[in-house]
Scaffold this motif. Structure first.
Motif, PDB file in Angstrom:
ATOM      1  N   ALA A  49      -2.975   2.221  -5.930  1.00  0.00           N
ATOM      2  CA  ALA A  49      -1.988   3.260  -6.246  1.00  0.00           C
ATOM      3  C   ALA A  49      -2.111   4.426  -5.265  1.00  0.00           C
ATOM      4  O   ALA A  49      -1.097   4.940  -4.759  1.00  0.00           O
ATOM      5  CB  ALA A  49      -2.178   3.741  -7.680  1.00  0.00           C
ATOM      6  N   HIS A  54       0.866   7.011  -4.984  1.00  0.00           N
ATOM      7  CA  HIS A  54       1.410   6.896  -6.331  1.00  0.00           C
ATOM      8  C   HIS A  54       0.270   7.023  -7.339  1.00  0.00           C
ATOM      9  O   HIS A  54      -0.879   7.285  -6.968  1.00  0.00           O
ATOM     10  CB  HIS A  54       2.116   5.544  -6.468  1.00  0.00           C
ATOM     11  CG  HIS A  54       3.187   5.498  -7.513  1.00  0.00           C
ATOM     12  ND1 HIS A  54       4.099   6.502  -7.722  1.00  0.00           N
ATOM     13  CD2 HIS A  54       3.504   4.528  -8.424  1.00  0.00           C
ATOM     14  CE1 HIS A  54       4.924   6.166  -8.691  1.00  0.00           C
ATOM     15  NE2 HIS A  54       4.578   4.964  -9.146  1.00  0.00           N
ATOM     16  N   ALA A  56      -1.040   5.544 -11.595  1.00  0.00           N
ATOM     17  CA  ALA A  56      -0.847   4.543 -12.644  1.00  0.00           C
ATOM     18  C   ALA A  56      -1.518   5.030 -13.912  1.00  0.00           C
ATOM     19  O   ALA A  56      -2.535   5.729 -13.860  1.00  0.00           O
ATOM     20  CB  ALA A  56      -1.437   3.190 -12.221  1.00  0.00           C
ATOM     21  N   LEU A  69       3.313   1.706 -15.223  1.00  0.00           N
ATOM     22  CA  LEU A  69       3.747   2.260 -13.945  1.00  0.00           C
ATOM     23  C   LEU A  69       5.113   2.909 -14.111  1.00  0.00           C
ATOM     24  O   LEU A  69       6.063   2.276 -14.570  1.00  0.00           O
ATOM     25  CB  LEU A  69       3.831   1.158 -12.878  1.00  0.00           C
ATOM     26  CG  LEU A  69       2.570   0.295 -12.673  1.00  0.00           C
ATOM     27  CD1 LEU A  69       2.847  -0.772 -11.621  1.00  0.00           C
ATOM     28  CD2 LEU A  69       1.388   1.165 -12.266  1.00  0.00           C
ATOM     29  N   ASP A  81       7.056   1.466  -7.810  1.00  0.00           N
ATOM     30  CA  ASP A  81       6.424   0.887  -8.994  1.00  0.00           C
ATOM     31  C   ASP A  81       6.441  -0.636  -8.935  1.00  0.00           C
ATOM     32  O   ASP A  81       5.464  -1.292  -9.309  1.00  0.00           O
ATOM     33  CB  ASP A  81       7.137   1.367 -10.260  1.00  0.00           C
ATOM     34  CG  ASP A  81       7.034   2.867 -10.446  1.00  0.00           C
ATOM     35  OD1 ASP A  81       5.901   3.366 -10.577  1.00  0.00           O
ATOM     36  OD2 ASP A  81       8.075   3.535 -10.449  1.00  0.00           O
TER      37      ASP A  81
END
Length: 240
Positions: A49, A54, A56, A69, A81
């Motif tokens: 991630a 990103h 999670a 996600l 995602d």
């Protein structure tokens, strides 16, 4: 934001789209042989991630890891995602673990009340949550950091003395028929399927109602307002 149909077209085996605190998210459950294996998977997923810039939502238990996600800034599921979901599947396969989504469930608690603006602050206070006004017909109270289900209020006739709770249970579309069959075998009844494939209303032997909900038909990105009074997927508990 991706629609439910676009996510389904991505063919993510073992993943489903569920609503939680107002937005859709990709979810899966990883079954592990031990807590230590789950801990290693959490670390690997976290690294994947971060490499994508990103994050999670990961819940570690002795023999499973639940993964959700969603792009918080965008309010739903994006291509990032989907990319991360594929990487998670590869990580799980390499570890010799298994993932599935049939056992996953999300729940919201609905409450009918003549004037939700009067009682919502109480529920927000006692649950250490926030009150969010949707429309004059409905509003939400919740805080995803507490781990408690979100409560949403539906405005009823001011002359009514009824205060009815009606849970909304979110499942993968493949789980709808088995759960309805199990409910009927346990003495329940199907009140309405007019909202299918978005929602079905079931009743227990005492007349208490529950909604069974899915992301379908998925022509737009998933959000809670679709399943509230006046929304495109709203189904009245009267069955009308």
């Amino acid at each position: 934001m991706l629609t439910g149909q676009q996510i389904a077209a991505a063919d993510l085996d073992g993943w489903t789209l569920l609503l939680s605190f107002g937005q859709g998210g990709l979810e899966t459950r990883i079954h592990t042989e031990s807590f230590s294996q789950g801990l290693r998977l959490v670390e690997s997923i976290g690294q994947a991630a971060e490499a994508l810039g990103h994050d999670a939502e990961l819940v570690l238990r002795p023999f499973q890891v639940d993964v959700r996600l969603a792009s918080r800034d965008g309010g739903g599921v994006t291509e990032t995602d989907v990319t991360l979901a594929r990487q998670v599947a590869d990580i799980v396969a390499a570890a010799g673990a298994e993932l599935e989504c049939g056992s996953l469930t999300r729940i919201e608690l609905g409450l009918d009340t003549p004037a939700y603006d009067k009682i919502a602050p109480f529920w927000a206070a006692v649950l250490d949550s926030e009150h969010v006004i949707g429309t004059a017909d409905w509003g939400d109270v919740g805080n995803p950091r507490t781990g408690l289900p979100m409560i949403w209020f539906q405005t009823t006739d001011a002359r009514s003395t009824q205060r009815a709770w009606h849970p909304h249970v979110w499942v993968d579309p493949g789980q709808v028929r088995p759960r309805i069959d199990a409910a009927l075998a346990a003495g329940g009844t199907l009140v309405s399927d007019q909202g299918a494939p978005s929602a079905w209303i079931l009743s227990d032997p005492d007349g208490n109602h529950i909604y069974l909900c899915t992301w379908q038909p998925g022509v737009t990105s998933l959000c809670d307002s679709q399943y509230r009074p006046g929304g495109t997927n709203w189904t009245n508990r009267s069955g009308r």
